[in-house]
Design an enzyme around this catalytic site. Structure first.
Site, PDB file in Angstrom:
ATOM      1  N   GLY A  22     -73.965 164.264 139.171  1.00  0.00           N
ATOM      2  CA  GLY A  22     -74.044 163.431 140.369  1.00  0.00           C
ATOM      3  C   GLY A  22     -72.706 162.820 140.743  1.00  0.00           C
ATOM      4  O   GLY A  22     -72.547 162.272 141.826  1.00  0.00           O
ATOM      5  N   ARG A  23     -71.781 162.880 139.808  1.00  0.00           N
ATOM      6  CA  ARG A  23     -70.459 162.313 140.108  1.00  0.00           C
ATOM      7  C   ARG A  23     -69.373 163.020 139.321  1.00  0.00           C
ATOM      8  O   ARG A  23     -68.296 162.488 139.115  1.00  0.00           O
ATOM      9  CB  ARG A  23     -70.448 160.842 139.761  1.00  0.00           C
ATOM     10  CG  ARG A  23     -70.937 160.585 138.350  1.00  0.00           C
ATOM     11  CD  ARG A  23     -70.521 159.268 137.890  1.00  0.00           C
ATOM     12  NE  ARG A  23     -71.303 158.869 136.745  1.00  0.00           N
ATOM     13  CZ  ARG A  23     -71.170 157.714 136.165  1.00  0.00           C
ATOM     14  NH1 ARG A  23     -70.298 156.856 136.623  1.00  0.00           N
ATOM     15  NH2 ARG A  23     -71.897 157.416 135.123  1.00  0.00           N
ATOM     16  N   LYS A  32     -64.873 163.424 136.101  1.00  0.00           N
ATOM     17  CA  LYS A  32     -65.980 162.471 136.251  1.00  0.00           C
ATOM     18  C   LYS A  32     -65.532 161.337 137.168  1.00  0.00           C
ATOM     19  O   LYS A  32     -64.490 160.723 136.934  1.00  0.00           O
ATOM     20  CB  LYS A  32     -66.345 161.930 134.868  1.00  0.00           C
ATOM     21  CG  LYS A  32     -67.648 161.179 134.800  1.00  0.00           C
ATOM     22  CD  LYS A  32     -68.088 161.054 133.352  1.00  0.00           C
ATOM     23  CE  LYS A  32     -69.242 160.091 133.170  1.00  0.00           C
ATOM     24  NZ  LYS A  32     -69.625 159.975 131.764  1.00  0.00           N
ATOM     25  N   GLY A  45     -71.364 158.396 143.362  1.00  0.00           N
ATOM     26  CA  GLY A  45     -70.461 159.456 142.915  1.00  0.00           C
ATOM     27  C   GLY A  45     -69.223 158.959 142.193  1.00  0.00           C
ATOM     28  O   GLY A  45     -68.369 159.751 141.817  1.00  0.00           O
ATOM     29  N   ARG A  78     -62.099 165.162 131.677  1.00  0.00           N
ATOM     30  CA  ARG A  78     -62.445 165.398 130.277  1.00  0.00           C
ATOM     31  C   ARG A  78     -62.543 166.890 130.006  1.00  0.00           C
ATOM     32  O   ARG A  78     -62.588 167.700 130.940  1.00  0.00           O
ATOM     33  CB  ARG A  78     -63.725 164.654 129.903  1.00  0.00           C
ATOM     34  CG  ARG A  78     -64.948 165.144 130.637  1.00  0.00           C
ATOM     35  CD  ARG A  78     -66.166 164.301 130.260  1.00  0.00           C
ATOM     36  NE  ARG A  78     -67.351 164.780 130.946  1.00  0.00           N
ATOM     37  CZ  ARG A  78     -68.537 164.200 130.850  1.00  0.00           C
ATOM     38  NH1 ARG A  78     -68.703 163.123 130.126  1.00  0.00           N
ATOM     39  NH2 ARG A  78     -69.576 164.697 131.484  1.00  0.00           N
ATOM     40  N   ARG A  88     -75.984 171.371 128.690  1.00  0.00           N
ATOM     41  CA  ARG A  88     -76.887 170.386 128.088  1.00  0.00           C
ATOM     42  C   ARG A  88     -78.257 171.005 127.868  1.00  0.00           C
ATOM     43  O   ARG A  88     -78.599 171.997 128.529  1.00  0.00           O
ATOM     44  CB  ARG A  88     -77.055 169.202 129.067  1.00  0.00           C
ATOM     45  CG  ARG A  88     -75.750 168.573 129.475  1.00  0.00           C
ATOM     46  CD  ARG A  88     -75.813 168.001 130.899  1.00  0.00           C
ATOM     47  NE  ARG A  88     -74.464 167.635 131.344  1.00  0.00           N
ATOM     48  CZ  ARG A  88     -73.928 166.433 131.188  1.00  0.00           C
ATOM     49  NH1 ARG A  88     -74.638 165.473 130.672  1.00  0.00           N
ATOM     50  NH2 ARG A  88     -72.693 166.201 131.576  1.00  0.00           N
ATOM     51  N   ASP A 114     -80.661 165.234 128.887  1.00  0.00           N
ATOM     52  CA  ASP A 114     -79.546 165.623 129.752  1.00  0.00           C
ATOM     53  C   ASP A 114     -78.206 165.170 129.180  1.00  0.00           C
ATOM     54  O   ASP A 114     -77.158 165.528 129.722  1.00  0.00           O
ATOM     55  CB  ASP A 114     -79.731 165.068 131.172  1.00  0.00           C
ATOM     56  CG  ASP A 114     -80.028 163.586 131.175  1.00  0.00           C
ATOM     57  OD1 ASP A 114     -81.069 163.193 130.632  1.00  0.00           O
ATOM     58  OD2 ASP A 114     -79.210 162.809 131.699  1.00  0.00           O
ATOM     59  N   ASP A 129     -71.358 162.316 127.081  1.00  0.00           N
ATOM     60  CA  ASP A 129     -71.766 161.247 127.995  1.00  0.00           C
ATOM     61  C   ASP A 129     -71.863 159.882 127.293  1.00  0.00           C
ATOM     62  O   ASP A 129     -72.942 159.418 126.909  1.00  0.00           O
ATOM     63  CB  ASP A 129     -73.099 161.568 128.693  1.00  0.00           C
ATOM     64  CG  ASP A 129     -72.889 162.516 129.862  1.00  0.00           C
ATOM     65  OD1 ASP A 129     -71.766 163.059 129.999  1.00  0.00           O
ATOM     66  OD2 ASP A 129     -73.830 162.713 130.644  1.00  0.00           O
TER      67      ASP A 129
HETATM   68  P1  AMP Z   1     -75.951 159.136 132.930  1.00  0.00           P
HETATM   69  O1  AMP Z   1     -76.914 158.036 132.689  1.00  0.00           O
HETATM   70  O2  AMP Z   1     -74.546 158.669 133.213  1.00  0.00           O
HETATM   71  O3  AMP Z   1     -75.977 160.170 131.854  1.00  0.00           O
HETATM   72  O4  AMP Z   1     -76.405 159.841 134.282  1.00  0.00           O
HETATM   73  C1  AMP Z   1     -77.711 160.259 134.573  1.00  0.00           C
HETATM   74  C2  AMP Z   1     -77.711 160.965 135.915  1.00  0.00           C
HETATM   75  O5  AMP Z   1     -77.315 160.067 136.948  1.00  0.00           O
HETATM   76  C3  AMP Z   1     -76.755 162.151 135.990  1.00  0.00           C
HETATM   77  O6  AMP Z   1     -77.338 163.091 136.837  1.00  0.00           O
HETATM   78  C4  AMP Z   1     -75.544 161.524 136.632  1.00  0.00           C
HETATM   79  O7  AMP Z   1     -74.736 162.458 137.284  1.00  0.00           O
HETATM   80  C5  AMP Z   1     -76.171 160.551 137.614  1.00  0.00           C
HETATM   81  N1  AMP Z   1     -75.282 159.414 137.949  1.00  0.00           N
HETATM   82  C6  AMP Z   1     -74.939 158.389 137.139  1.00  0.00           C
HETATM   83  N2  AMP Z   1     -74.126 157.531 137.784  1.00  0.00           N
HETATM   84  C7  AMP Z   1     -73.943 158.033 139.027  1.00  0.00           C
HETATM   85  C8  AMP Z   1     -73.195 157.617 140.176  1.00  0.00           C
HETATM   86  N3  AMP Z   1     -72.483 156.501 140.183  1.00  0.00           N
HETATM   87  N4  AMP Z   1     -73.244 158.391 141.272  1.00  0.00           N
HETATM   88  C9  AMP Z   1     -73.961 159.526 141.271  1.00  0.00           C
HETATM   89  N5  AMP Z   1     -74.685 159.964 140.249  1.00  0.00           N
HETATM   90  C10 AMP Z   1     -74.680 159.247 139.136  1.00  0.00           C
HETATM   91 MG    MG Z   2     -75.439 161.864 131.476  1.00  0.00          MG
END
Ligand code: AMP
Ligand code: MG
Length: 477
Positions: free
Chosen positions: A82-83, A103, A116, A166, A173, A242, A252
């Site tokens: 997502g980002r 990232k 993002g 990174r 995953r 994930d 992550d």
């Molecule tokens: P995480 O908890 O960081 O492992 O992320 C879980 C999901 O949320 C993944 O699909 C990430 O890409 C998405 N995500 C987390 N933070 C953001 C953000 N600020 N903008 C867009 N997607 C995000």
């Molecule tokens: Mg993640």
């Protein structure tokens, strides 16, 4: 540098997305050692431009991967980068393929409600932790370059936007396979397995048998990874499927933490109210996650083979863990009575809230007889409560006839003196937010040599101060 993006050739596996450049980017950290080992040689301004999303190298194809995942036990059918963007795959001088993954590069079709972006706080935490784990010998993604900016990013409060470049052999995953399984695209699963075989495990056949062996490798690597975490006192904090790497890498970094005072039920993620990902739950969660992966792969690997591999998890984890604990206590061989010695040690540590990492490090200085070393005694609030245990431990050491100096050196080679405690990371973050990277540099230098005495930095080798207990590590990043 040899660079391509084979993954982007699998158009069904995500989306091509251009990075959204960060305004007013500033170069904060470059990992020159890692860059060199990957065979990447860039000028500083190129690192800055690439990591801030202002430039792509000629063969880069920025690509957001789609995946799904079980988050805190519930299934989310569509997550994905997502980002983050997979910029390309580097072929290292040794012939390995490594992903370059950016990232904080802006929105993608998988951003859901997110912006993002990534903030400096969490990006620096990931940078520090991935380096710390690497130098402790724990498999992990690595950090290559960090940029900061003045771009405001809205979390619980306004923070500074940042981006982290990174690297890892693969960012695949468990959730990638769950996505195609639950979205009824089973034909994509062998294609993705074949990609993993082509890029990482070319010795495997692309057949039912090869896929079974691949799954077995994932099981064994996951077991070993978690054994490493447990022995190091590392809590990941968000072991959703994930965030589980197909290569058994730590992936992550969010609200992770190293244990300070030993507490088996320690929860590092303040949003994890039920303690699903508490320190002592990590081994069981690893297996639960592998079972979710097995489900996703069940159309392509015989049930018996899946079960056979899953059946090896516990034994592999316990073997790897007990091996490390034996070394941490300076023992050369296991003996029958050792599990009781360990159990009683942990009971005392928990009862008296002994600092986990300082304990093992300082135990290395225990002499065969006489007073406890001062720095060891300083960890014990009630030294008398330990008298019996020390008698047993010394008697146990005496059975091995190992010279004290040799035992000490062996223990110091596996018990780090410098550990990335939350309050140390926090101090580096606060300085970095004021534009001063000196503290982060110092910390990285210590963490790159965690087993060596660096006498000018003894203050970094102390248990956490009391105020650290009230540090609330935000889950938002
Ligand atoms: P995480 O908890 O960081 O492992 O992320 C879980 C999901 O949320 C993944 O699909 C990430 O890409 C998405 N995500 C987390 N933070 C953001 C953000 N600020 N903008 C867009 N997607 C995000
Ligand atoms: Mg993640």
């Amino acid at each position: 540098m040899i660079l391509d993006n084979r993954y982007a050739g699998l158009e069904w596996a995500g989306a091509r997305v251009e990075p959204d450049p960060l305004d007013t980017p500033r170069l904060l950290l470059i990992n020159y050692d890692l860059a060199e080992s990957l065979g990447i040689s860039l000028k500083d301004h190129q690192w800055l431009e690439i990591t801030s999303g202002h430039r792509l190298l000629p063969d880069m194809i920025p690509f957001a991967q789609v995946y799904a995942g079980h988050q805190f036990g519930g299934f989310s059918p569509r997550l994905g980068d997502g980002r983050a963007l997979l910029l390309g795959e580097v072929v290292t001088p040794g012939g390995e393929r490594w992903d370059l993954h950016l990232k904080g590069a802006g929105k993608t079709p998988y951003s859901r409600f997110g912006d993002g972006r990534a903030v400096l706080r969490s990006s620096l935490r990931e940078y520090l932790a991935s380096e710390a784990l690497h130098y402790l010998g724990i498999p992990t993604t690595r950090a290559l370059c960090l940029v900061g900016s003045d771009e405001p990013v809205y979390r619980e409060q306004v923070e500074a936007g940042a981006a982290l470049l990174r690297a890892a052999p693969s960012h695949l995953r468990f959730g990638h396979f769950e996505y195609f399984y639950y979205s009824s695209q089973p034909e994509r699963i062998p294609e993705l397995l074949n990609y993993l075989i082509d890029t990482q495990w070319p010795d495997l056949d692309k057949s039912l048998q090869g896929y079974a062996e691949l799954f077995e490798r994932v099981v064994l690597r996951t077991a070993e990874l978690i054994a490493h975490w447990q022995a190091a006192g590392f809590c990941h904090g968000v072991m959703n499927t994930d965030n589980m790497s197909m290569l058994g890498l730590t992936l992550d970094y969010g609200p992770y933490g190293f244990l300070d005072a030993y507490d088996p039920g320690h929860i590092c993620n303040h949003s994890d109210h039920a303690g699903r990902y508490a320190y002592d739950q990590q081994p069981a969660v690893g297996l639960w996650n592998l079972q979710r992966l097995a489900q996703a792969l069940s159309g392509h690997i015989e049930l018996e083979a899946l079960q056979q591999s899953l059946g090896q998890y516990e034994h592999r984890l316990l073997t790897a863990y007990s091996e490390r604990m034996r070394q941490k206590l300076g023992l050369e061989q296991w003996q029958d009575e050792d599990p009781a010695l360990f159990r009683d040690m942990f009971t005392l540590m928990a009862k008296h809230q002994v600092d986990y990492n300082c304990w093992f490090r300082r135990l290395s200085r225990l002499e065969p007889e006489g007073e406890l070393p001062q720095r060891l005694a300083a960890l014990l609030s009630e030294p008398d409560a330990w008298s019996d245990w020390f008698v047993r431990y010394r008697a146990r050491l005496a059975l091995e006839n190992r010279p004290q100096a040799e035992r000490r050196a062996a223990m110091e080679a596996v018990n780090p003196k410098y550990v990335l405690r939350n309050h140390l990371a926090q101090r580096a973050i606060e300085r970095a937010e004021q534009g001063d990277m000196a503290e982060a540099d110092t910390l990285l230098q210590l963490l790159a040599n965690p087993f060596d005495d660096q006498p000018d930095f003894d203050a970094y080798a102390e248990p956490a101060p009391e105020w650290a207990a009230s540090l609330c590590i935000s889950c938002s990043s």
